[in-house]
Design a protein around this motif. Structure first.
Motif, short mmCIF file in Angstrom:
data_model
loop_
_atom_site.label_atom_id
_atom_site.label_comp_id
_atom_site.label_asym_id
_atom_site.label_seq_id
_atom_site.Cartn_x
_atom_site.Cartn_y
_atom_site.Cartn_z
N THR A 240 -11.69 44.71 22.61
CA THR A 240 -13.07 45.10 22.57
C THR A 240 -13.87 44.02 22.94
OG1 THR A 240 -13.43 44.22 20.41
CG2 THR A 240 -12.40 46.70 20.58
N PRO A 241 -15.31 44.38 23.17
CA PRO A 241 -16.21 43.17 23.36
C PRO A 241 -16.37 42.19 22.32
CG PRO A 241 -17.23 45.17 24.25
CD PRO A 241 -16.00 45.63 23.51
N GLU A 242 -16.07 42.85 21.13
CA GLU A 242 -16.23 41.82 19.78
C GLU A 242 -15.05 40.98 19.74
OE1 GLU A 242 -18.69 45.27 19.44
OE2 GLU A 242 -16.76 45.21 19.93
N GLU A 243 -13.79 41.25 20.56
CA GLU A 243 -12.61 40.29 20.36
C GLU A 243 -12.71 39.67 21.61
OE1 GLU A 243 -9.19 43.36 18.57
OE2 GLU A 243 -10.01 43.81 20.47
N LEU A 244 -13.46 39.87 22.70
CA LEU A 244 -13.45 39.22 24.00
C LEU A 244 -14.30 37.80 23.82
CD1 LEU A 244 -13.56 42.01 26.52
CD2 LEU A 244 -11.70 40.23 26.75
N ALA A 245 -15.58 38.02 23.21
CA ALA A 245 -16.34 37.00 23.13
C ALA A 245 -15.81 35.61 22.39
CB ALA A 245 -17.70 37.49 22.38
N PRO A 246 -15.19 35.83 21.27
CA PRO A 246 -14.77 34.69 20.40
C PRO A 246 -13.45 34.20 21.14
CG PRO A 246 -14.10 36.78 19.26
CD PRO A 246 -15.25 36.99 20.23
N ARG A 247 -12.69 35.01 21.88
CA ARG A 247 -11.65 34.40 22.84
C ARG A 247 -12.12 33.46 23.57
NH1 ARG A 247 -6.29 36.56 23.25
NH2 ARG A 247 -5.09 35.72 24.99
N ALA A 248 -13.26 33.97 24.41
CA ALA A 248 -13.77 33.18 25.55
C ALA A 248 -14.24 31.78 25.04
CB ALA A 248 -14.88 34.05 26.21
N ALA B 82 -13.33 30.54 22.32
CA ALA B 82 -12.08 29.47 21.85
C ALA B 82 -11.71 28.98 23.16
CB ALA B 82 -11.31 30.39 21.21
N ASN B 83 -11.73 29.47 24.38
CA ASN B 83 -10.91 28.91 25.56
C ASN B 83 -11.90 28.04 26.30
OD1 ASN B 83 -8.66 30.18 24.94
ND2 ASN B 83 -8.87 31.90 26.42
N GLY B 84 -13.24 27.67 25.62
CA GLY B 84 -13.86 26.67 26.29
C GLY B 84 -15.02 27.30 27.33
N VAL B 85 -15.19 28.55 27.42
CA VAL B 85 -16.04 29.07 28.23
C VAL B 85 -17.44 28.96 27.67
CG1 VAL B 85 -16.95 31.51 29.06
CG2 VAL B 85 -14.47 31.12 28.85
N ALA B 86 -18.16 28.52 28.59
CA ALA B 86 -19.77 28.23 28.45
C ALA B 86 -20.64 29.24 29.10
CB ALA B 86 -20.02 26.66 28.97
N ALA C 119 -21.05 34.51 18.76
CA ALA C 119 -20.19 33.47 19.07
C ALA C 119 -20.72 32.15 19.52
CB ALA C 119 -19.16 33.92 20.02
N GLY C 120 -22.23 32.28 19.66
CA GLY C 120 -22.78 31.09 19.92
C GLY C 120 -22.56 30.76 21.64
N LEU C 121 -22.34 31.88 22.47
CA LEU C 121 -21.85 31.86 23.79
C LEU C 121 -22.85 32.40 24.73
CD1 LEU C 121 -19.59 31.46 25.69
CD2 LEU C 121 -18.75 33.64 25.01
N PRO C 122 -23.50 31.64 25.80
CA PRO C 122 -24.41 32.07 26.67
C PRO C 122 -23.89 33.29 27.52
CG PRO C 122 -24.57 29.78 26.58
CD PRO C 122 -23.55 30.15 25.82
N TYR C 123 -24.63 34.35 27.79
CA TYR C 123 -24.20 35.67 28.21
C TYR C 123 -24.86 36.07 29.15
CZ TYR C 123 -22.18 40.33 28.67
OH TYR C 123 -21.81 41.46 28.92
N HIS D 145 -2.55 37.58 34.25
CA HIS D 145 -1.83 36.04 34.45
C HIS D 145 -2.97 35.09 34.08
CE1 HIS D 145 1.64 37.76 36.52
NE2 HIS D 145 0.82 38.56 37.30
N THR D 146 -4.19 35.35 34.27
CA THR D 146 -5.16 34.34 33.96
C THR D 146 -5.91 34.59 32.74
OG1 THR D 146 -5.11 33.82 36.31
CG2 THR D 146 -7.12 32.84 34.83
N ASP D 147 -5.99 33.63 31.70
CA ASP D 147 -6.60 34.11 30.37
C ASP D 147 -8.28 33.71 30.72
OD1 ASP D 147 -7.45 34.73 27.98
OD2 ASP D 147 -5.95 33.26 27.06
N LEU D 148 -9.09 34.10 29.85
CA LEU D 148 -10.57 33.74 29.81
C LEU D 148 -10.74 32.38 29.87
CD1 LEU D 148 -11.81 36.27 27.20
CD2 LEU D 148 -12.53 36.22 29.72
N GLY D 149 -11.53 31.80 30.97
CA GLY D 149 -11.89 30.46 30.87
C GLY D 149 -10.86 29.63 31.69
N LYS D 150 -9.46 29.95 31.71
CA LYS D 150 -8.39 29.16 32.36
C LYS D 150 -8.38 29.23 33.85
CE LYS D 150 -7.48 28.15 28.24
NZ LYS D 150 -7.53 26.67 27.50
N LEU D 151 -9.50 28.59 34.62
CA LEU D 151 -9.48 28.65 35.97
C LEU D 151 -9.85 27.14 36.45
CD1 LEU D 151 -11.77 31.82 36.36
CD2 LEU D 151 -9.44 31.56 37.41
N PRO D 152 -9.58 26.84 37.70
CA PRO D 152 -10.07 25.76 38.20
C PRO D 152 -11.63 25.86 38.43
CG PRO D 152 -8.28 26.68 39.59
CD PRO D 152 -8.46 27.70 38.60
N ASN D 153 -12.25 24.64 38.67
CA ASN D 153 -13.55 24.54 38.87
C ASN D 153 -13.82 25.09 40.35
OD1 ASN D 153 -14.16 23.15 36.35
ND2 ASN D 153 -13.82 21.11 37.20
#
Length: 284
Positions: A21-29, A31-35, A58-62, A259-267
């Motif tokens: 859900t959107p409510e599950e995705l935001a804290p996951r992002a 926690a994975n360091g998404v800014a 979650a205190g996450l810009p959107y 294969h790729t989790d939220l936030g787990k990407l190269p720059n």
């Protein structure tokens, strides 16, 4: 805002074909360091208010997001919209029309699978569908894994429901012109999603970028879960050639399927201008 920002501007929830859900995705992002995060469900913005609220919690810009299905030279390509007004009437209606043919297509897919000895797939897939208007191949794949036809969803897409395989039914989506104009008309910025995935000839790909730019498109996804190092280099070059901004997103659907989790990407490569720079005023 520089290219080192861990932005994830491409993922999906249960509102389309994701499993969270959107409510599950935001804290996951978070926690994975998404800014900076965006939920980009397929042809649907019904989850945007929930995503905005979840990101705020979650205190996450959107940034508001959507992934629009487009038919281009008889292929399906995807255009991401970012930073738009999610209540814009023309965008809402355009997406409603784009979703309209999915049920009919899904029933035809199910009929074709029944002809090769796999009955009842439409009904089985419905249990995975959060929004019946958005029944998709991913829902079919999950059901085929459940009943043991395949061991994993990737195997389903190798053996079934893709062009030339049982269960594939073509569908005409939005036009490129309309998709870009719905997004830009709502104050957003249009981005070509994961261009490395499309089976286009060099001439067709050049035509896609040329027409996209002519209609007002401004960005391309350079770093995404479906791309490798060669794609990063290639599409960073397209940013320069077509004067486009660069986007970054995992295309995350599920903890067990992606294969790729939220936030787990190269720059992003340092040579490009990030798509989020001109959108800073649209952050929630």
């Amino acid at each position: 805002m520089t290219h080192i920002l861990n932005a994830d501007l491409h993922c999906h929830s249960v509102v389309s074909d994701g499993t969270l859900t959107p409510e599950e995705l935001a804290p996951r992002a978070k926690a994975n360091g998404v800014a900076l995060w965006s939920l980009t469900d397929h042809d649907e913005i019904g989850g945007q208010a929930r995503a905005i609220a979840a990101a705020r919690q979650a205190g996450l810009p959107y940034l508001t997001g959507v992934e629009v299905s487009v038919t281009f030279v008889n292929a399906t390509v995807h255009i991401i919209g970012l930073g738009f007004d999610h209540t814009d009437p023309a965008l809402v209606e355009g997406l409603r029309q784009t979703r309209g043919g999915r049920e009919q297509r899904a029933r035809a897919m199910s009929d074709d699978l029944a002809r090769v000895g796999i009955p009842g797939v439409y009904e089985g897939a419905l249990k995975y569908v959060g929004n019946p208007e958005l029944i998709s191949r991913s829902h079919f794949a999950r059901y085929l894994v459940e009943i043991g036809v395949c061991k994993e969803t990737n195997e389903v897409f190798r053996k079934y429901i893709t062009e030339g395989k049982p269960g594939f039914v073509a569908h005409r989506w939005a036009t490129l012109r309309n998709a870009v104009r719905w997004i830009t008309g709502a104050g957003g910025l249009a981005v070509i999603a994961h261009p490395g995935r499309y089976h286009l000839t060099a001439n067709e790909e050049y035509a896609l970028f040329t027409e996209f730019k002519a209609h007002g498109g401004q960005g391309v996804e350079v770093v995404t879960g479906a791309h490798g190092q060669a794609d990063y280099v290639k599409y960073a070059g397209f940013c320069s050639e077509f004067d486009l901004l660069a986007s970054r997103g995992s295309d995350f659907h599920s903890p067990t399927e992606s294969h790729t989790d939220l936030g787990k990407l190269p720059n992003l490569p340092g040579s490009v201008t990030p798509v989020w720079e001109p959108l800073a005023a649209r952050f929630h």
